[in-house]
Design an enzyme around this catalytic site. Structure first.
Site, PDB file in Angstrom:
ATOM      1  N   SER A 104     -73.879   6.795  -0.289  1.00 37.22           N
ATOM      2  CA  SER A 104     -72.821   7.536  -0.708  1.00 37.22           C
ATOM      3  C   SER A 104     -71.797   7.334   0.510  1.00 37.22           C
ATOM      4  O   SER A 104     -71.866   5.899   1.122  1.00 37.22           O
ATOM      5  CB  SER A 104     -72.847   9.254  -0.276  1.00 37.22           C
ATOM      6  OG  SER A 104     -71.781   9.776  -1.116  1.00 37.22           O
ATOM      7  N   HIS A 127     -73.400   4.741  -5.038  1.00 35.61           N
ATOM      8  CA  HIS A 127     -73.353   5.474  -6.743  1.00 35.61           C
ATOM      9  C   HIS A 127     -72.052   5.531  -7.209  1.00 35.61           C
ATOM     10  O   HIS A 127     -70.852   5.638  -5.692  1.00 35.61           O
ATOM     11  CB  HIS A 127     -74.149   7.348  -6.533  1.00 35.61           C
ATOM     12  CG  HIS A 127     -72.991   7.469  -5.383  1.00 35.61           C
ATOM     13  ND1 HIS A 127     -72.118   8.899  -6.186  1.00 35.61           N
ATOM     14  CD2 HIS A 127     -73.594   7.680  -4.384  1.00 35.61           C
ATOM     15  CE1 HIS A 127     -72.173   9.782  -4.858  1.00 35.61           C
ATOM     16  NE2 HIS A 127     -72.288   9.071  -4.017  1.00 35.61           N
TER      17      HIS A 127
END
Length: 408
Positions: A104, A127
């Site tokens: 992330s 993501h």
């Protein structure tokens, strides 16, 4: 060489909580660890940009290289960007070394450094940005636009590092990609793989379930830490029942000669019924009753069992399917009860949400997680105070003093 090993002189010793960045400087190289969640609150909640950048500010003028060791599940985008820009603005060369996982926000912090190094067996996870909003359609549209802007911003960091286009990374990020060290190198995010100590277990230290996408649809059901990643409160194991059920299904597959391990209970029972039906068909070429019965032909992939044993297998398979259905019912009831206990929904809504769980569990769990806690009172409303309660305690209660907890 790891400057954080215990055999270093006392002057270079770190605090007990290694996740708080504390630089160790040797021969012009400053080494820091980013070993926690990136969180604006800092302290017990993770590493904030303020804490990290304060550590950067303490570096002496002679530092020519900052070596950032990373094992982090990521966190808040803006704090991640502030950390990255503090590294960018420092005159020293920056080298990010992924020791466990850079997930992330930690992934673009690593990618934004001058060099990104993958330790053996380490991983990167990328993501789309995730956020939460509450309001009317205009608010939701604005929230969606904000997320899309953040996605493009993050993709530009990956693009600058890899040489691939922003559009390429915008297409990759929705896939919620875990990349091995080799895949990160092949994609252009990593510059090389370093033969440092492997850290494959580091990923298990963090709860990554908030990024789960069951059946391909994003379902951040663990955004609130109280909802377990398994979606089941209480004791989710029930080892005795599960082991017995798995042993039963494995035995059925072995006796039927079925090698496919992804068959459902219904498929397995259908295979049993089909085999039993084949055995029940009369053999027109059978010998007279007085003669010894001829052996039934056995085709490839079939196993012949005694009729009584086969009937017992059928009975046990049916029991296993029933037990499995009971477990599913209990698990879903536990999810709804957990939401009621936390004051997210009213007890009268129990049956409604149980029905929704049966149709779309992932979506329903995500919806339950999005409801704020304490909306429905779960504590006693109105009671007579014991005379043991002091005036100070009453004043503290009215002032709202007590422990607070920040939601993840």
């Amino acid at each position: 060489m790891n400057p954080f090993k215990p055999n270093r002189p006392p002057s270079a010793a770190l605090t007990a909580r290694a996740e708080i960045p504390t630089p160790v400087v040797a021969n012009g190289v400053a080494t820091l660890r980013l070993y926690d969640v990136i969180d604006a609150w800092g302290g017990d909640w993770g590493v904030s940009a303020g804490e990290f950048n304060a550590a950067i500010d303490t570096l002496p003028d002679g530092v020519t290289e900052i070596r950032l060791l990373i094992n982090s599940p990521g966190g808040e985008v803006w704090d991640g960007l502030a950390i990255l820009n503090a590294l960018r603005s420092h005159p020293a060369r920056t080298v990010a070394v992924v020791e466990g996982i850079a997930a992330s926000a930690a992934s673009f912090v690593a990618a934004g450094c001058d060099e990104m190094v993958m330790s053996r067996n380490s991983e990167v996870y990328i993501h789309n940005a995730i956020g939460y909003a509450s309001g009317d359609a205009e608010v939701m549209r604005a929230a969606a636009e904000d997320l899309e802007r953040l996605d493009r911003n993050i993709a530009s960091i990956y693009a600058e590092k890899s040489g691939k286009s922003i559009e390429y990374w915008l297409a990759e990020m929705p896939k919620d990609r875990f990349m091995t060290a080799e895949e990160a190198l092949e994609s252009g995010l990593a510059d090389r793989i370093e033969g440092a100590d492997a850290a494959p277990v580091a990923r298990a230290r963090f709860d990554m379930s908030m990024f789960a996408r069951p059946r391909g649809d994003r379902s951040p059901q663990a955004a609130l830490s109280e909802l377990p990643s398994s979606t089941e409160p209480g004791d989710p194991n029930r080892k005795d029942d599960l082991v017995a059920y798995e042993d039963l299904t494995a035995g059925l597959r072995e006796r039927l000669g079925v090698t496919e391990t992804t068959l459902t209970d219904a498929d397995l029972l259908a295979a049993l019924d089909e085999s039993l039906a084949e055995r029940a068909e009369p053999d027109e070429a059978a010998a007279p009753a007085a003669a010894a019965p001829a052996a039934a032909p056995v085709t490839d992939g079939s196993v012949v069992v005694e009729a009584g044993a086969f009937a017992e297998l059928q009975r046990q398979a049916a029991l296993g399917a029933t037990a499995h259905a009971t477990q599913e019912t209990q698990r879903r009831e536990g999810i709804v009860q957990n939401a009621i206990n936390e004051g997210r929904i009213a007890p009268a809504s129990r049956e409604h949400f149980l029905a929704l769980l049966g149709k779309d569990e992932a979506g329903t769990v995500a919806a339950l997680a999005s409801f704020p806690k304490g909306t429905i009172p779960v504590a006693e409303i109105g009671h007579s105070e014991s005379e043991a309660v002091t005036d100070n305690q009453r004043l503290a209660a009215k002032a709202g003093w007590g422990s607070t907890k920040k939601e993840a």
